[in-house]
Design a protein around this motif. Structure first.
Motif, PDB file in Angstrom:
ATOM      1  N   GLU A 192      -2.855   4.753 -17.323  1.00  0.00           N
ATOM      2  CA  GLU A 192      -2.786   4.443 -15.890  1.00  0.00           C
ATOM      3  C   GLU A 192      -1.372   4.596 -15.323  1.00  0.00           C
ATOM      4  O   GLU A 192      -1.182   4.637 -14.118  1.00  0.00           O
ATOM      5  CB  GLU A 192      -3.212   2.983 -15.664  1.00  0.00           C
ATOM      6  N   THR A 253       0.368   9.936  -7.819  1.00  0.00           N
ATOM      7  CA  THR A 253      -0.480   9.048  -8.629  1.00  0.00           C
ATOM      8  C   THR A 253      -1.954   9.412  -8.451  1.00  0.00           C
ATOM      9  O   THR A 253      -2.709   9.436  -9.424  1.00  0.00           O
ATOM     10  CB  THR A 253      -0.224   7.571  -8.234  1.00  0.00           C
ATOM     11  N   ARG A 257      -4.262  10.536 -11.523  1.00  0.00           N
ATOM     12  CA  ARG A 257      -5.521   9.848 -11.872  1.00  0.00           C
ATOM     13  C   ARG A 257      -6.680  10.843 -11.879  1.00  0.00           C
ATOM     14  O   ARG A 257      -7.542  10.805 -12.765  1.00  0.00           O
ATOM     15  CB  ARG A 257      -5.817   8.739 -10.856  1.00  0.00           C
ATOM     16  N   ASN A 266      -5.224  11.143 -21.830  1.00  0.00           N
ATOM     17  CA  ASN A 266      -4.403   9.977 -21.481  1.00  0.00           C
ATOM     18  C   ASN A 266      -2.918  10.276 -21.502  1.00  0.00           C
ATOM     19  O   ASN A 266      -2.132   9.608 -20.846  1.00  0.00           O
ATOM     20  CB  ASN A 266      -4.638   8.853 -22.496  1.00  0.00           C
TER      21      ASN A 266
END
Ligand SMILES: O=P(O)(O)O[C@@H]1[C@@H](OP(=O)(O)O)[C@H](OP(=O)(O)O)[C@H](O)[C@H](OP(=O)(O)O)[C@H]1OP(=O)(O)O
Ligand SMILES: Nc1ncnc2c1ncn2[C@@H]1O[C@H](COP(=O)(O)OP(=O)(O)O)[C@@H](O)[C@H]1O
Ligand SMILES: [Mg+2]
Ligand SMILES: [Mg+2]
Length: 371
Positions: A192, A253, A257, A266
């Motif tokens: 994240e 961001t 994502r 990831n």
């Protein structure tokens, strides 16, 4: 702490260069203090004979490694593999790598994003074909189609005119060179977490310069040159990297994502340039698996948080699954007892309904029946 009283093992399999830059004492110590032991995998021995590992962190390629991971996954269905070889493979081809960008749906009123115009060339004939040059105009960047991390896969050429095409060796991707003020943005993604940094890039090429330049200019890993190489250079001295504004973080961001979801990865970074013709148009030009995270300030904390998150989440999932199985088997067992069926066939039922379940063994099932 990763989990109350429980320690987790993360095995890593990296090339020596990567191991030196990434597995630093500072990372190992921080992870250890949070209940995570980073353990080197001996690639000379079968992976399944090593461990136990709650997670495998890797950046190795080839069929042998892939089948080792498959065997490991089969024997350790609850272990996390960072990341899946199939997902990583998509980044080994510069066309499939960027195709994923067109799958993204991001709503933003002020900025736009995309990829530069590009075509793949498999033979010399197509390289000189007029149709090719109806789609593209000079200057272009010629990149090897394969992006497998080899030195060869980073060898590029900035081509100014048709004369420069002679030296190129297909299969390559020809990509429109976009003026972007000599600065590239690198967006590092760790689960994240998203961090954007600035790096030097190729200088802009003006229309006037284009005519006076020789056919082509070869280069390799320009954003990775040592600091002294940058500061010795007159162009970069006058460019003032620090004056360049970063792209809006929320926008980067959202893209990060979206890419994470679409690629199922990831650990990656992507290179972004800002098209000087528009000022608010961003182009993604490269996506790299497991990049040089140690260059990211505070990488130890970011990576340790991420590791904790991954292993703890998996641990919780397994616990919930186990509870579910137990609850469920009790219900099935009670129902079966009422039904007069055999307890062992109940176990099969549970396994069917909850795959990979850490199902109670026959003895326990029989005990449950007695209860
Ligand atoms: O080694 P580093 O720290 O320069 O990291 C390289 C990355 O640099 P970056 O973090 O983007 O500045 C580098 O990124 P670029 O291709 O330079 O954009 C690659 O990710 C490279 O991996 P590979 O050779 O493509 O497998 C990365 O190399 P490996 O460490 O994986 O060998
Ligand atoms: N379309 C482009 N327009 C302008 N500069 C580019 C473009 N593509 C690549 N570059 C420059 O070339 C460098 C290397 O290209 P990249 O695709 O990132 O390859 P690598 O995988 O070797 O990092 C980039 O960091 C950037 O400086
Ligand atoms: Mg790059
Ligand atoms: Mg790359």
């Amino acid at each position: 702490m990763a989990g109350e009283g429980r320690r987790f093992g993360i095995g890593y399999a990296l090339l020596p260069k990567k191991e030196n830059s990434f597995i630093r004492e500072s990372l190992v110590k921080l992870a250890r203090s949070r209940g995570i032991d980073l353990v080197k995998i001996d690639t000379g021995r079968p992976l399944v004979d090593q461990g136990p590992f709650d997670c495998v962190l890797h950046k190795l390629y080839g069929e042998d490694w892939r089948s080792q991971l498959e065997d490991f996954r089969y024997q350790n269905p609850n272990a996390v593999i960072l990341d899946s070889p199939t997902a990583i493979e998509r980044l080994h081809d510069r066309i499939s790598m960027l195709q994923v960008v067109s799958e993204l749906k991001i709503e933003n009123q002020n900025e736009t994003f995309g990829i530069p115009k590009q075509i793949v060339i498999y033979d010399k004939e197509t390289l000189f074909d007029n149709q090719t040059w109806e789609l593209l105009k000079f200057p272009v960047i010629a990149k090897p189609l394969v992006a497998d991390g080899s030195a060869k896969s980073h060898k590029m050429a900035l081509v100014f005119n048709p004369e420069g095409l002679n030296k190129l060796k297909p299969p390559i991707v020809l990509q429109e060179f976009v003026n972007h003020g000599g600065v590239i943005f690198k967006v590092y993604v760790v689960g994240e977490h998203v961090k954007c940094v600035k790096r030097k890039s190729l200088p802009d090429v003006s229309e006037e310069k284009l005519n006076s330049l020789e056919g082509s200019l070869s280069f390799s890993q320009v954003s990775n040159l040592a600091t002294h190489q940058k500061s010795d250079d007159k162009y970069y001295k006058m460019m003032h990297l620090e004056d360049t504004e970063l792209p809006p973080l929320s926008f980067m961001t959202d893209i990060a994502r979206g890419l994470r979801r679409a690629t199922n990865l990831n650990l990656f970074n992507f290179d972004v340039i800002r098209d000087t013709r528009f000022g608010n148009r961003y182009l993604i030009i490269d996506i790299n698996y497991f990049p040089g995270y140690s260059k990211m300030p505070g990488y130890e904390t970011v990576l340790t948080d991420f590791f904790c998150d991954m292993v703890c989440r998996k641990d919780r999932e397994v616990a919930v699954e186990k509870d579910l199985v137990e609850e469920f088997s009790q219900e099935v067992v009670i129902a079966a007892a009422a039904d007069g069926r055999q307890a062992l066939s109940c176990e099969k039922e549970v396994r069917k309904i909850v795959p990979n379940s850490c199902c109670s063994d026959g003895e326990e099932m029989e005990n449950s029946i007695q209860v």
